[in-house]
Write an enzyme that holds these catalytic residues in place. Structure first.
Site, PDB file in Angstrom:
ATOM      1  N   CYS A  72     -35.315  16.671 -35.306  1.00 30.35           N
ATOM      2  CA  CYS A  72     -36.247  16.918 -36.402  1.00 30.35           C
ATOM      3  C   CYS A  72     -36.954  18.268 -36.214  1.00 30.35           C
ATOM      4  CB  CYS A  72     -37.200  15.735 -36.529  1.00 30.35           C
ATOM      5  SG  CYS A  72     -37.854  15.598 -38.188  1.00 30.35           S
TER       6      CYS A  72
ATOM      7  N   HIS B 212     -34.520  10.867 -35.882  1.00 29.78           N
ATOM      8  CA  HIS B 212     -35.206  10.572 -34.616  1.00 29.78           C
ATOM      9  C   HIS B 212     -34.483   9.500 -33.811  1.00 29.78           C
ATOM     10  CE1 HIS B 212     -39.137  12.620 -35.373  1.00 29.78           C
ATOM     11  NE2 HIS B 212     -38.671  12.580 -36.608  1.00 29.78           N
TER      12      HIS B 212
ATOM     13  N   GLU C 170     -34.882   8.679 -30.886  1.00 27.00           N
ATOM     14  CA  GLU C 170     -35.764   8.040 -29.892  1.00 27.00           C
ATOM     15  C   GLU C 170     -36.582   6.903 -30.506  1.00 27.00           C
ATOM     16  OE1 GLU C 170     -36.288  10.724 -31.511  1.00 27.00           O
ATOM     17  OE2 GLU C 170     -38.438  10.972 -31.934  1.00 27.00           O
TER      18      GLU C 170
END
Ligand code: GLN
Length: 195
Positions: free
Chosen positions: A78, A169, A171
């Site tokens: 991002c 994302h 994560e």
């Protein structure tokens, strides 16, 4: 394998957890000396202009750019993708400027602030749960940058040699397959270096 996470701003802890879940050591990078001994680095999501100010403030911009140009594997997610891009379509600034791609910030517009969708990622899987938050996308790539994922006809993940970038994302879910792909890139790179 020791992988750093740029920890000036943004989604840091989640990346630390994801890296550890993939069996690598994760360390925080806040200052130039933290770059020593790294096998790879993750540039998290957050706000690219804020991150840039902090990179300048702590004097990390040039040393980090140099490390990546000299082969340090890097994964930008991002805002991190924006930092890696050589050009930003709707912004005059260039930050690290190491990947041959043109990013567009907040490309999905304010009305679609965030969403999650399963997409195929080349070399990773057919059904990756991608979480987009005020995400950029890539308008175009050049040189040896390779598109590895698209959504709705827009480029959302790119690999260029030892560098990897995603609009979304990885994560923020418990699906570590994409982080694992990066950890494998890091392993390959360090295996090549020690040959
Ligand atoms: N919109 C942010 C930027 O332009 C990126 C958003 C994110 O990292 N989740 O930097």
């Amino acid at each position: 394998m020791k992988i750093g996470v740029l920890a000036l701003q943004g989604a840091v802890q989640e990346h630390i957890n994801a890296i550890k879940a993939c069996g690598a050591e994760a360390v925080i990078v806040k200052r130039v000396e933290h770059l020593d001994g790294l096998d790879g680095i993750v540039l998290p999501g957050g706000e690219s202009t804020a991150m840039r100010k902090l990179l300048d403030h702590v004097g990390l911009l040039e040393p980090l750019k140099e490390k990546i140009e000299n082969g340090l594997p890097a994964f930008g997610t991002c805002a991190g993708m924006i930092l890696l891009s050589k050009e930003i379509a709707n912004d005059d600034t260039v930050h690290l400027g190491v990947m041959d791609m043109v990013a567009e910030r907040n490309a999905y517009g304010r009305q679609v602030d965030s969403f999650e969708i399963n997409i195929p990622i080349k070399g990773v899987c057919e059904d990756y749960p991608a979480v987009f938050i005020r995400a950029p996308f890539i308008r175009s790539v050049s040189g040896d940058a390779e598109v590895i994922a698209e959504h709705d006809g827009n480029i959302v993940a790119v690999r260029q040699n030892h560098m990897l970038a995603a609009s979304f994302h990885p994560e923020l879910t418990n699906d570590y397959r994409f982080m694992n792909y990066f950890v494998e890139m890091v392993k390959e790179k360090s295996a090549n270096l020690s040959m």
